[in-house]
Design an enzyme around this catalytic site. Structure first.
Site, PDB file in Angstrom:
ATOM      1  N   LYS A 110       5.061 -17.881  27.682  1.00  0.00           N
ATOM      2  CA  LYS A 110       5.851 -17.661  28.903  1.00  0.00           C
ATOM      3  C   LYS A 110       5.550 -18.723  29.970  1.00  0.00           C
ATOM      4  CE  LYS A 110       6.246 -12.648  28.104  1.00  0.00           C
ATOM      5  NZ  LYS A 110       6.045 -11.318  28.741  1.00  0.00           N
TER       6      LYS A 110
ATOM      7  N   PHE B  84      10.869  -3.335  37.523  1.00  0.00           N
ATOM      8  CA  PHE B  84      10.408  -4.727  37.522  1.00  0.00           C
ATOM      9  C   PHE B  84      11.424  -5.695  36.920  1.00  0.00           C
ATOM     10  CE2 PHE B  84       8.644  -2.593  33.729  1.00  0.00           C
ATOM     11  CZ  PHE B  84       9.137  -3.408  32.706  1.00  0.00           C
TER      12      PHE B  84
ATOM     13  N   ARG C 191       1.246  -8.520  17.373  1.00  0.00           N
ATOM     14  CA  ARG C 191       1.000  -7.634  18.526  1.00  0.00           C
ATOM     15  C   ARG C 191      -0.514  -7.404  18.693  1.00  0.00           C
ATOM     16  NH1 ARG C 191       5.354  -6.287  22.056  1.00  0.00           N
ATOM     17  NH2 ARG C 191       3.896  -4.684  22.742  1.00  0.00           N
TER      18      ARG C 191
ATOM     19  N   THR D 253       0.010  -5.068  26.798  1.00  0.00           N
ATOM     20  CA  THR D 253       0.885  -5.659  27.824  1.00  0.00           C
ATOM     21  C   THR D 253       0.099  -6.015  29.086  1.00  0.00           C
ATOM     22  OG1 THR D 253       2.668  -4.256  26.968  1.00  0.00           O
ATOM     23  CG2 THR D 253       3.023  -5.279  29.122  1.00  0.00           C
TER      24      THR D 253
ATOM     25  N   ARG E 189      -3.696 -12.308  25.409  1.00  0.00           N
ATOM     26  CA  ARG E 189      -3.483 -11.858  26.796  1.00  0.00           C
ATOM     27  C   ARG E 189      -4.809 -11.690  27.537  1.00  0.00           C
ATOM     28  NH1 ARG E 189       1.634  -7.872  25.387  1.00  0.00           N
ATOM     29  NH2 ARG E 189       3.282  -9.279  26.097  1.00  0.00           N
TER      30      ARG E 189
ATOM     31  N   ASN F  41       2.085 -12.209  31.760  1.00  0.00           N
ATOM     32  CA  ASN F  41       1.120 -11.925  30.686  1.00  0.00           C
ATOM     33  C   ASN F  41       1.182 -12.916  29.521  1.00  0.00           C
ATOM     34  OD1 ASN F  41       3.483 -11.038  29.651  1.00  0.00           O
ATOM     35  ND2 ASN F  41       2.891  -8.899  29.418  1.00  0.00           N
TER      36      ASN F  41
ATOM     37  N   HIS G 234       4.987 -13.417  24.692  1.00  0.00           N
ATOM     38  CA  HIS G 234       5.843 -12.345  24.184  1.00  0.00           C
ATOM     39  C   HIS G 234       5.617 -12.188  22.688  1.00  0.00           C
ATOM     40  CE1 HIS G 234       9.495  -9.979  23.364  1.00  0.00           C
ATOM     41  NE2 HIS G 234       9.650 -10.752  22.300  1.00  0.00           N
TER      42      HIS G 234
ATOM     43  N   GLU H 152      15.785 -11.503  18.172  1.00  0.00           N
ATOM     44  CA  GLU H 152      15.220 -12.421  19.165  1.00  0.00           C
ATOM     45  C   GLU H 152      15.124 -13.847  18.620  1.00  0.00           C
ATOM     46  OE1 GLU H 152      12.619  -8.867  21.328  1.00  0.00           O
ATOM     47  OE2 GLU H 152      11.562 -10.454  20.238  1.00  0.00           O
TER      48      GLU H 152
HETATM   49  P1  IDP Z   1       5.481  -6.172  25.837  1.00  0.00           P
HETATM   50  O1  IDP Z   1       5.773  -7.594  26.288  1.00  0.00           O
HETATM   51  O2  IDP Z   1       4.008  -5.932  25.647  1.00  0.00           O
HETATM   52  O3  IDP Z   1       6.307  -5.761  24.631  1.00  0.00           O
HETATM   53  P2  IDP Z   1       7.302  -4.567  27.445  1.00  0.00           P
HETATM   54  O4  IDP Z   1       7.042  -3.157  27.870  1.00  0.00           O
HETATM   55  O5  IDP Z   1       8.318  -4.806  26.364  1.00  0.00           O
HETATM   56  O6  IDP Z   1       5.886  -5.214  27.045  1.00  0.00           O
HETATM   57  O7  IDP Z   1       7.718  -5.372  28.753  1.00  0.00           O
HETATM   58  C1  IDP Z   1       8.312  -6.649  28.676  1.00  0.00           C
HETATM   59  C2  IDP Z   1       7.675  -7.536  29.725  1.00  0.00           C
HETATM   60  O8  IDP Z   1       7.996  -7.000  31.031  1.00  0.00           O
HETATM   61  C3  IDP Z   1       6.144  -7.564  29.712  1.00  0.00           C
HETATM   62  O9  IDP Z   1       5.616  -8.437  28.749  1.00  0.00           O
HETATM   63  C4  IDP Z   1       5.827  -7.993  31.124  1.00  0.00           C
HETATM   64  O10 IDP Z   1       6.074  -9.397  31.313  1.00  0.00           O
HETATM   65  C5  IDP Z   1       6.883  -7.213  31.910  1.00  0.00           C
HETATM   66  N1  IDP Z   1       6.383  -5.888  32.326  1.00  0.00           N
HETATM   67  C6  IDP Z   1       6.181  -4.808  31.531  1.00  0.00           C
HETATM   68  N2  IDP Z   1       5.718  -3.749  32.237  1.00  0.00           N
HETATM   69  C7  IDP Z   1       5.630  -4.179  33.514  1.00  0.00           C
HETATM   70  C8  IDP Z   1       5.218  -3.540  34.740  1.00  0.00           C
HETATM   71  O11 IDP Z   1       4.841  -2.357  34.779  1.00  0.00           O
HETATM   72  N3  IDP Z   1       5.266  -4.309  35.860  1.00  0.00           N
HETATM   73  C9  IDP Z   1       5.688  -5.615  35.850  1.00  0.00           C
HETATM   74  N4  IDP Z   1       6.087  -6.244  34.733  1.00  0.00           N
HETATM   75  C10 IDP Z   1       6.043  -5.548  33.568  1.00  0.00           C
HETATM   76 MG    MG Z   2       8.352  -5.544  24.445  1.00  0.00          MG
END
Ligand code: IDP
Ligand code: MG
Length: 139
Positions: A11, A59, A87, A93, A104, A114, A117, A128
């Site tokens: 990212k 968000f 993962r 996350t 991460r 973070n 992805h 994707e």
């Molecule tokens: P993941 O990337 O671990 O699969 P997801 O829940 O799919 O997590 O969320 C996608 C992306 O959205 C995260 O990687 C992060 O960049 C952002 N994100 C997820 N949860 C939050 C939050 O609670 N606050 C701010 N950004 C978030």
């Molecule tokens: Mg996700």
């Protein structure tokens, strides 16, 4: 359905901080083969489509702004059990909750920024990967 492949993005925060090489080293050192890879930048419309599943989340707008603010490295990776193993390699996350040694934990700032992805299912890995790459760009 393509199995044993996953899709990743390094990212904008990871690219800005100069972590491309170190993160790719972790990925290839963990047994993933690079099937496709490029430095690219998502438009607002790309990010809105890519993250459409999150469009009701509070968000969402910040996520789109973050993911479009600079270049990313997009890649398709291959390994047995690729989705789940990747993962595990990237960690939770929220980097505060990510296990020691995960990407991460090592490179992410916060739950929003973070570093990386990873697809969450074989089906999403295919969707994707195809979002970012044509068949001619996959090896
Ligand atoms: P993941 O990337 O671990 O699969 P997801 O829940 O799919 O997590 O969320 C996608 C992306 O959205 C995260 O990687 C992060 O960049 C952002 N994100 C997820 N949860 C939050 C939050 O609670 N606050 C701010 N950004 C978030
Ligand atoms: Mg996700």
């Amino acid at each position: 359905m393509v199995t044993n492949r996953t899709f990743t993005m390094l990212k904008p925060d990871a690219v800005e901080k100069g972590h491309i090489g170190a993160i790719l080293d972790k990925i290839t050192g963990s047994g993933f083969r690079i099937v496709a890879m490029k430095l690219t930048q998502m438009t607002k419309s790309d990010a809105e489509k890519f993250y459409a599943i999150h469009n009701e989340r509070p968000f969402f707008n910040d996520l789109v702004t973050y993911m479009t603010r600079g270049p990313i490295v997009a890649a398709i990776l291959e390994k047995e059990n690729a989705v789940d193993d990747f993962r595990t390699l990237i960690g939770a996350t929220n980097p505060v909750e990510a296990a020691d040694g995960t990407i991460r934990k090592l490179f992410a700032e916060s739950i929003s920024e973070n570093a990386v992805h990873g697809s969450d299912s074989d089906e999403n890995a295919e969707i994707e990967g195809s979002f970012h790459f044509s068949g001619r760009e996959m090896f």
